[in-house]
Design an enzyme around this catalytic site. Sequence first.
Site, PDB file in Angstrom:
ATOM      1  N   CYS A  63      13.951  10.379   6.832  1.00 46.12           N
ATOM      2  CA  CYS A  63      13.845   9.956   8.226  1.00 46.12           C
ATOM      3  C   CYS A  63      15.150  10.076   9.003  1.00 46.12           C
ATOM      4  CB  CYS A  63      13.367   8.512   8.261  1.00 46.12           C
ATOM      5  SG  CYS A  63      14.372   7.436   7.217  1.00 46.12           S
ATOM      6  N   GLU A 119      10.171  15.855  14.927  1.00 43.29           N
ATOM      7  CA  GLU A 119      10.599  15.669  13.539  1.00 43.29           C
ATOM      8  C   GLU A 119       9.836  16.671  12.663  1.00 43.29           C
ATOM      9  OE1 GLU A 119       9.193  12.133  11.427  1.00 43.29           O
ATOM     10  OE2 GLU A 119      11.218  11.869  10.646  1.00 43.29           O
ATOM     11  N   GLU A 165       9.458   1.104  10.895  1.00 41.82           N
ATOM     12  CA  GLU A 165      10.558   2.007  10.528  1.00 41.82           C
ATOM     13  C   GLU A 165       9.997   3.412  10.597  1.00 41.82           C
ATOM     14  OE1 GLU A 165      13.605   1.188   9.975  1.00 41.82           O
ATOM     15  OE2 GLU A 165      13.456  -0.976   9.716  1.00 41.82           O
ATOM     16  N   LYS A 181       0.841  -1.196   0.000  1.00 46.36           N
ATOM     17  CA  LYS A 181       0.000   0.000   0.000  1.00 46.36           C
ATOM     18  C   LYS A 181       0.877   1.248   0.000  1.00 46.36           C
ATOM     19  CE  LYS A 181      -1.725   2.663   2.890  1.00 46.36           C
ATOM     20  NZ  LYS A 181      -1.430   3.863   2.078  1.00 46.36           N
TER      21      LYS A 181
END
Length: 477
Positions: free
Chosen positions: A278, A379, A243, A169
Amino acid sequence: MLIGAEWISEGTGGRYDHVNPATGKVQRSIALAGPSEIDRAVAAARTAFPKWKALPSNQRRDIMLRIAELLRRDTDELAGIATLENGAPSTFTPILAGELPAEYFTYYGGWVDKLCGEAIPVYPMQALDYTIPEPYGVVAVIIPWNGPLTSIGQKVAAALAAGNCVVLKPSELAPFTSLRFAELCLEAGLPPGVLNVVPGGPKGGEALVSHPGVDKISFTGGGATATKVLQGAAKSLTPVILELGGKSANLVFEDADLDKAVAMAVQTSVATLSGQGCVLPTRLIVQDSVYDEVIEQVVDLTESLTVGDPWDPATVVGPVVSAHHCSRIEGVIARARQEGAGELLTGGERVGGELSGGYYLQPTIFGDVDNRSHLAQEEIFGPVLSVLRFRNEDEAVSLANDTKYGLGAFVHTTNLTTAHNVVRRLDAGYIGVNGFALMPPNAPFGGVKQSGYGREGGSDGIREFVQSKNVYIDLES
Ligand code: NAD
């Protein structure tokens, strides 16, 4: 969508108007998967599984290697689609969307005929005891929009090589490279149903993670979404690999090669993918004695970066992915200024003029940032770098580890003892000393703390997709 051998252009998840981040204009309306397509995709994968698992290893290996070959053949096309879907500069997408995924398929293709169990000297009886690495069955792979084909290399290559079938997906923000990838898999001879691709948003994602026909989930994305993934997976006790995000520290000691450290710090924080990565080092933590010198160089270099159309070969910093994302980052910058989280040294504004239609932000540097501020702790996933200072090794390590994340960390020093000591003390799954490698397929990658668990790449990456079956044979007469 690709379900089994069938291409489908309508979905129960509704439709999504995909916007080109470089122009702000709608470029395609796509169908989104809802529960009914997810059901069908999982069923197709379940049907394909026994044959794929039983395929002789040399045949499975050769299909994987053919996929790698086609990724290399069509790198230019895939790179172009990648630039259209998420705005990444066309000078960078050949690596992310072609070369790196091809390397993953080559690497994991090589594992297919080498994935072995072991013979175990059990006691006290005379016996033969051995293990067989068994695939899980159907793996749900959910990926973000910032580097879909790299994520596919990391997850799908390993899952298929281990003998699993996959329901992939992709994000609705970047579905096109995944669909082209599916076409290449069929061309390479991957049997229908072994890979199914169902672009979708949260609705499709929720249906997939809570589906009882899914045997393992491999998820890349943000922490808030990961919580929902775990809640959905809990219904069938489905195991999950996560992750997630990061706020990587980049420690620059006074004995470092400062030119090299500054070049890397700027390139990998505000330039690469406009900071939308990331593991990118978004907290630059510099020793007091060289702080002023480093800051001056960082600001000069940042102001020299060309922000522009991702198709222009001179562009270093392209747009961010969407209007929503752009205004969220502007909000983080405004809040940091209001709270006095640090001193704004350059940037901080949306880019106007010819670029005002797209989602372009000036590369932004804050100096003397408070590590407890929202700016330093959350983040941002945009071209914003926080710079902090430290006096000694203890303070450097303590600032670096003072975050809920633990994906990456970086150290610049020419002193081997400092390097080894600091590496041992940093809480991170990936550490770069005096440099940064872009996820080599044969090395493990993944986080600690709230950056997730499980590893991608290397032998760790394929072991995530098998379970040991233990066989005991009594040899006593
Ligand atoms: P996101 O969490 O918003 O979405 C990730 C994926 O989850 C998308 O495909 C999305 O459609 C899907 N999703 C959304 N809601 C869902 C739900 N309820 N159930 C199941 N799936 C759902 O993240 P994003 O904005 O696409 O990506 C950015 C994030 O990804 C950042 O936090 C970044 O650090 C992280 N990331 C991590 C890595 C890594 O390897 N650690 C790599 C790239 C990106």
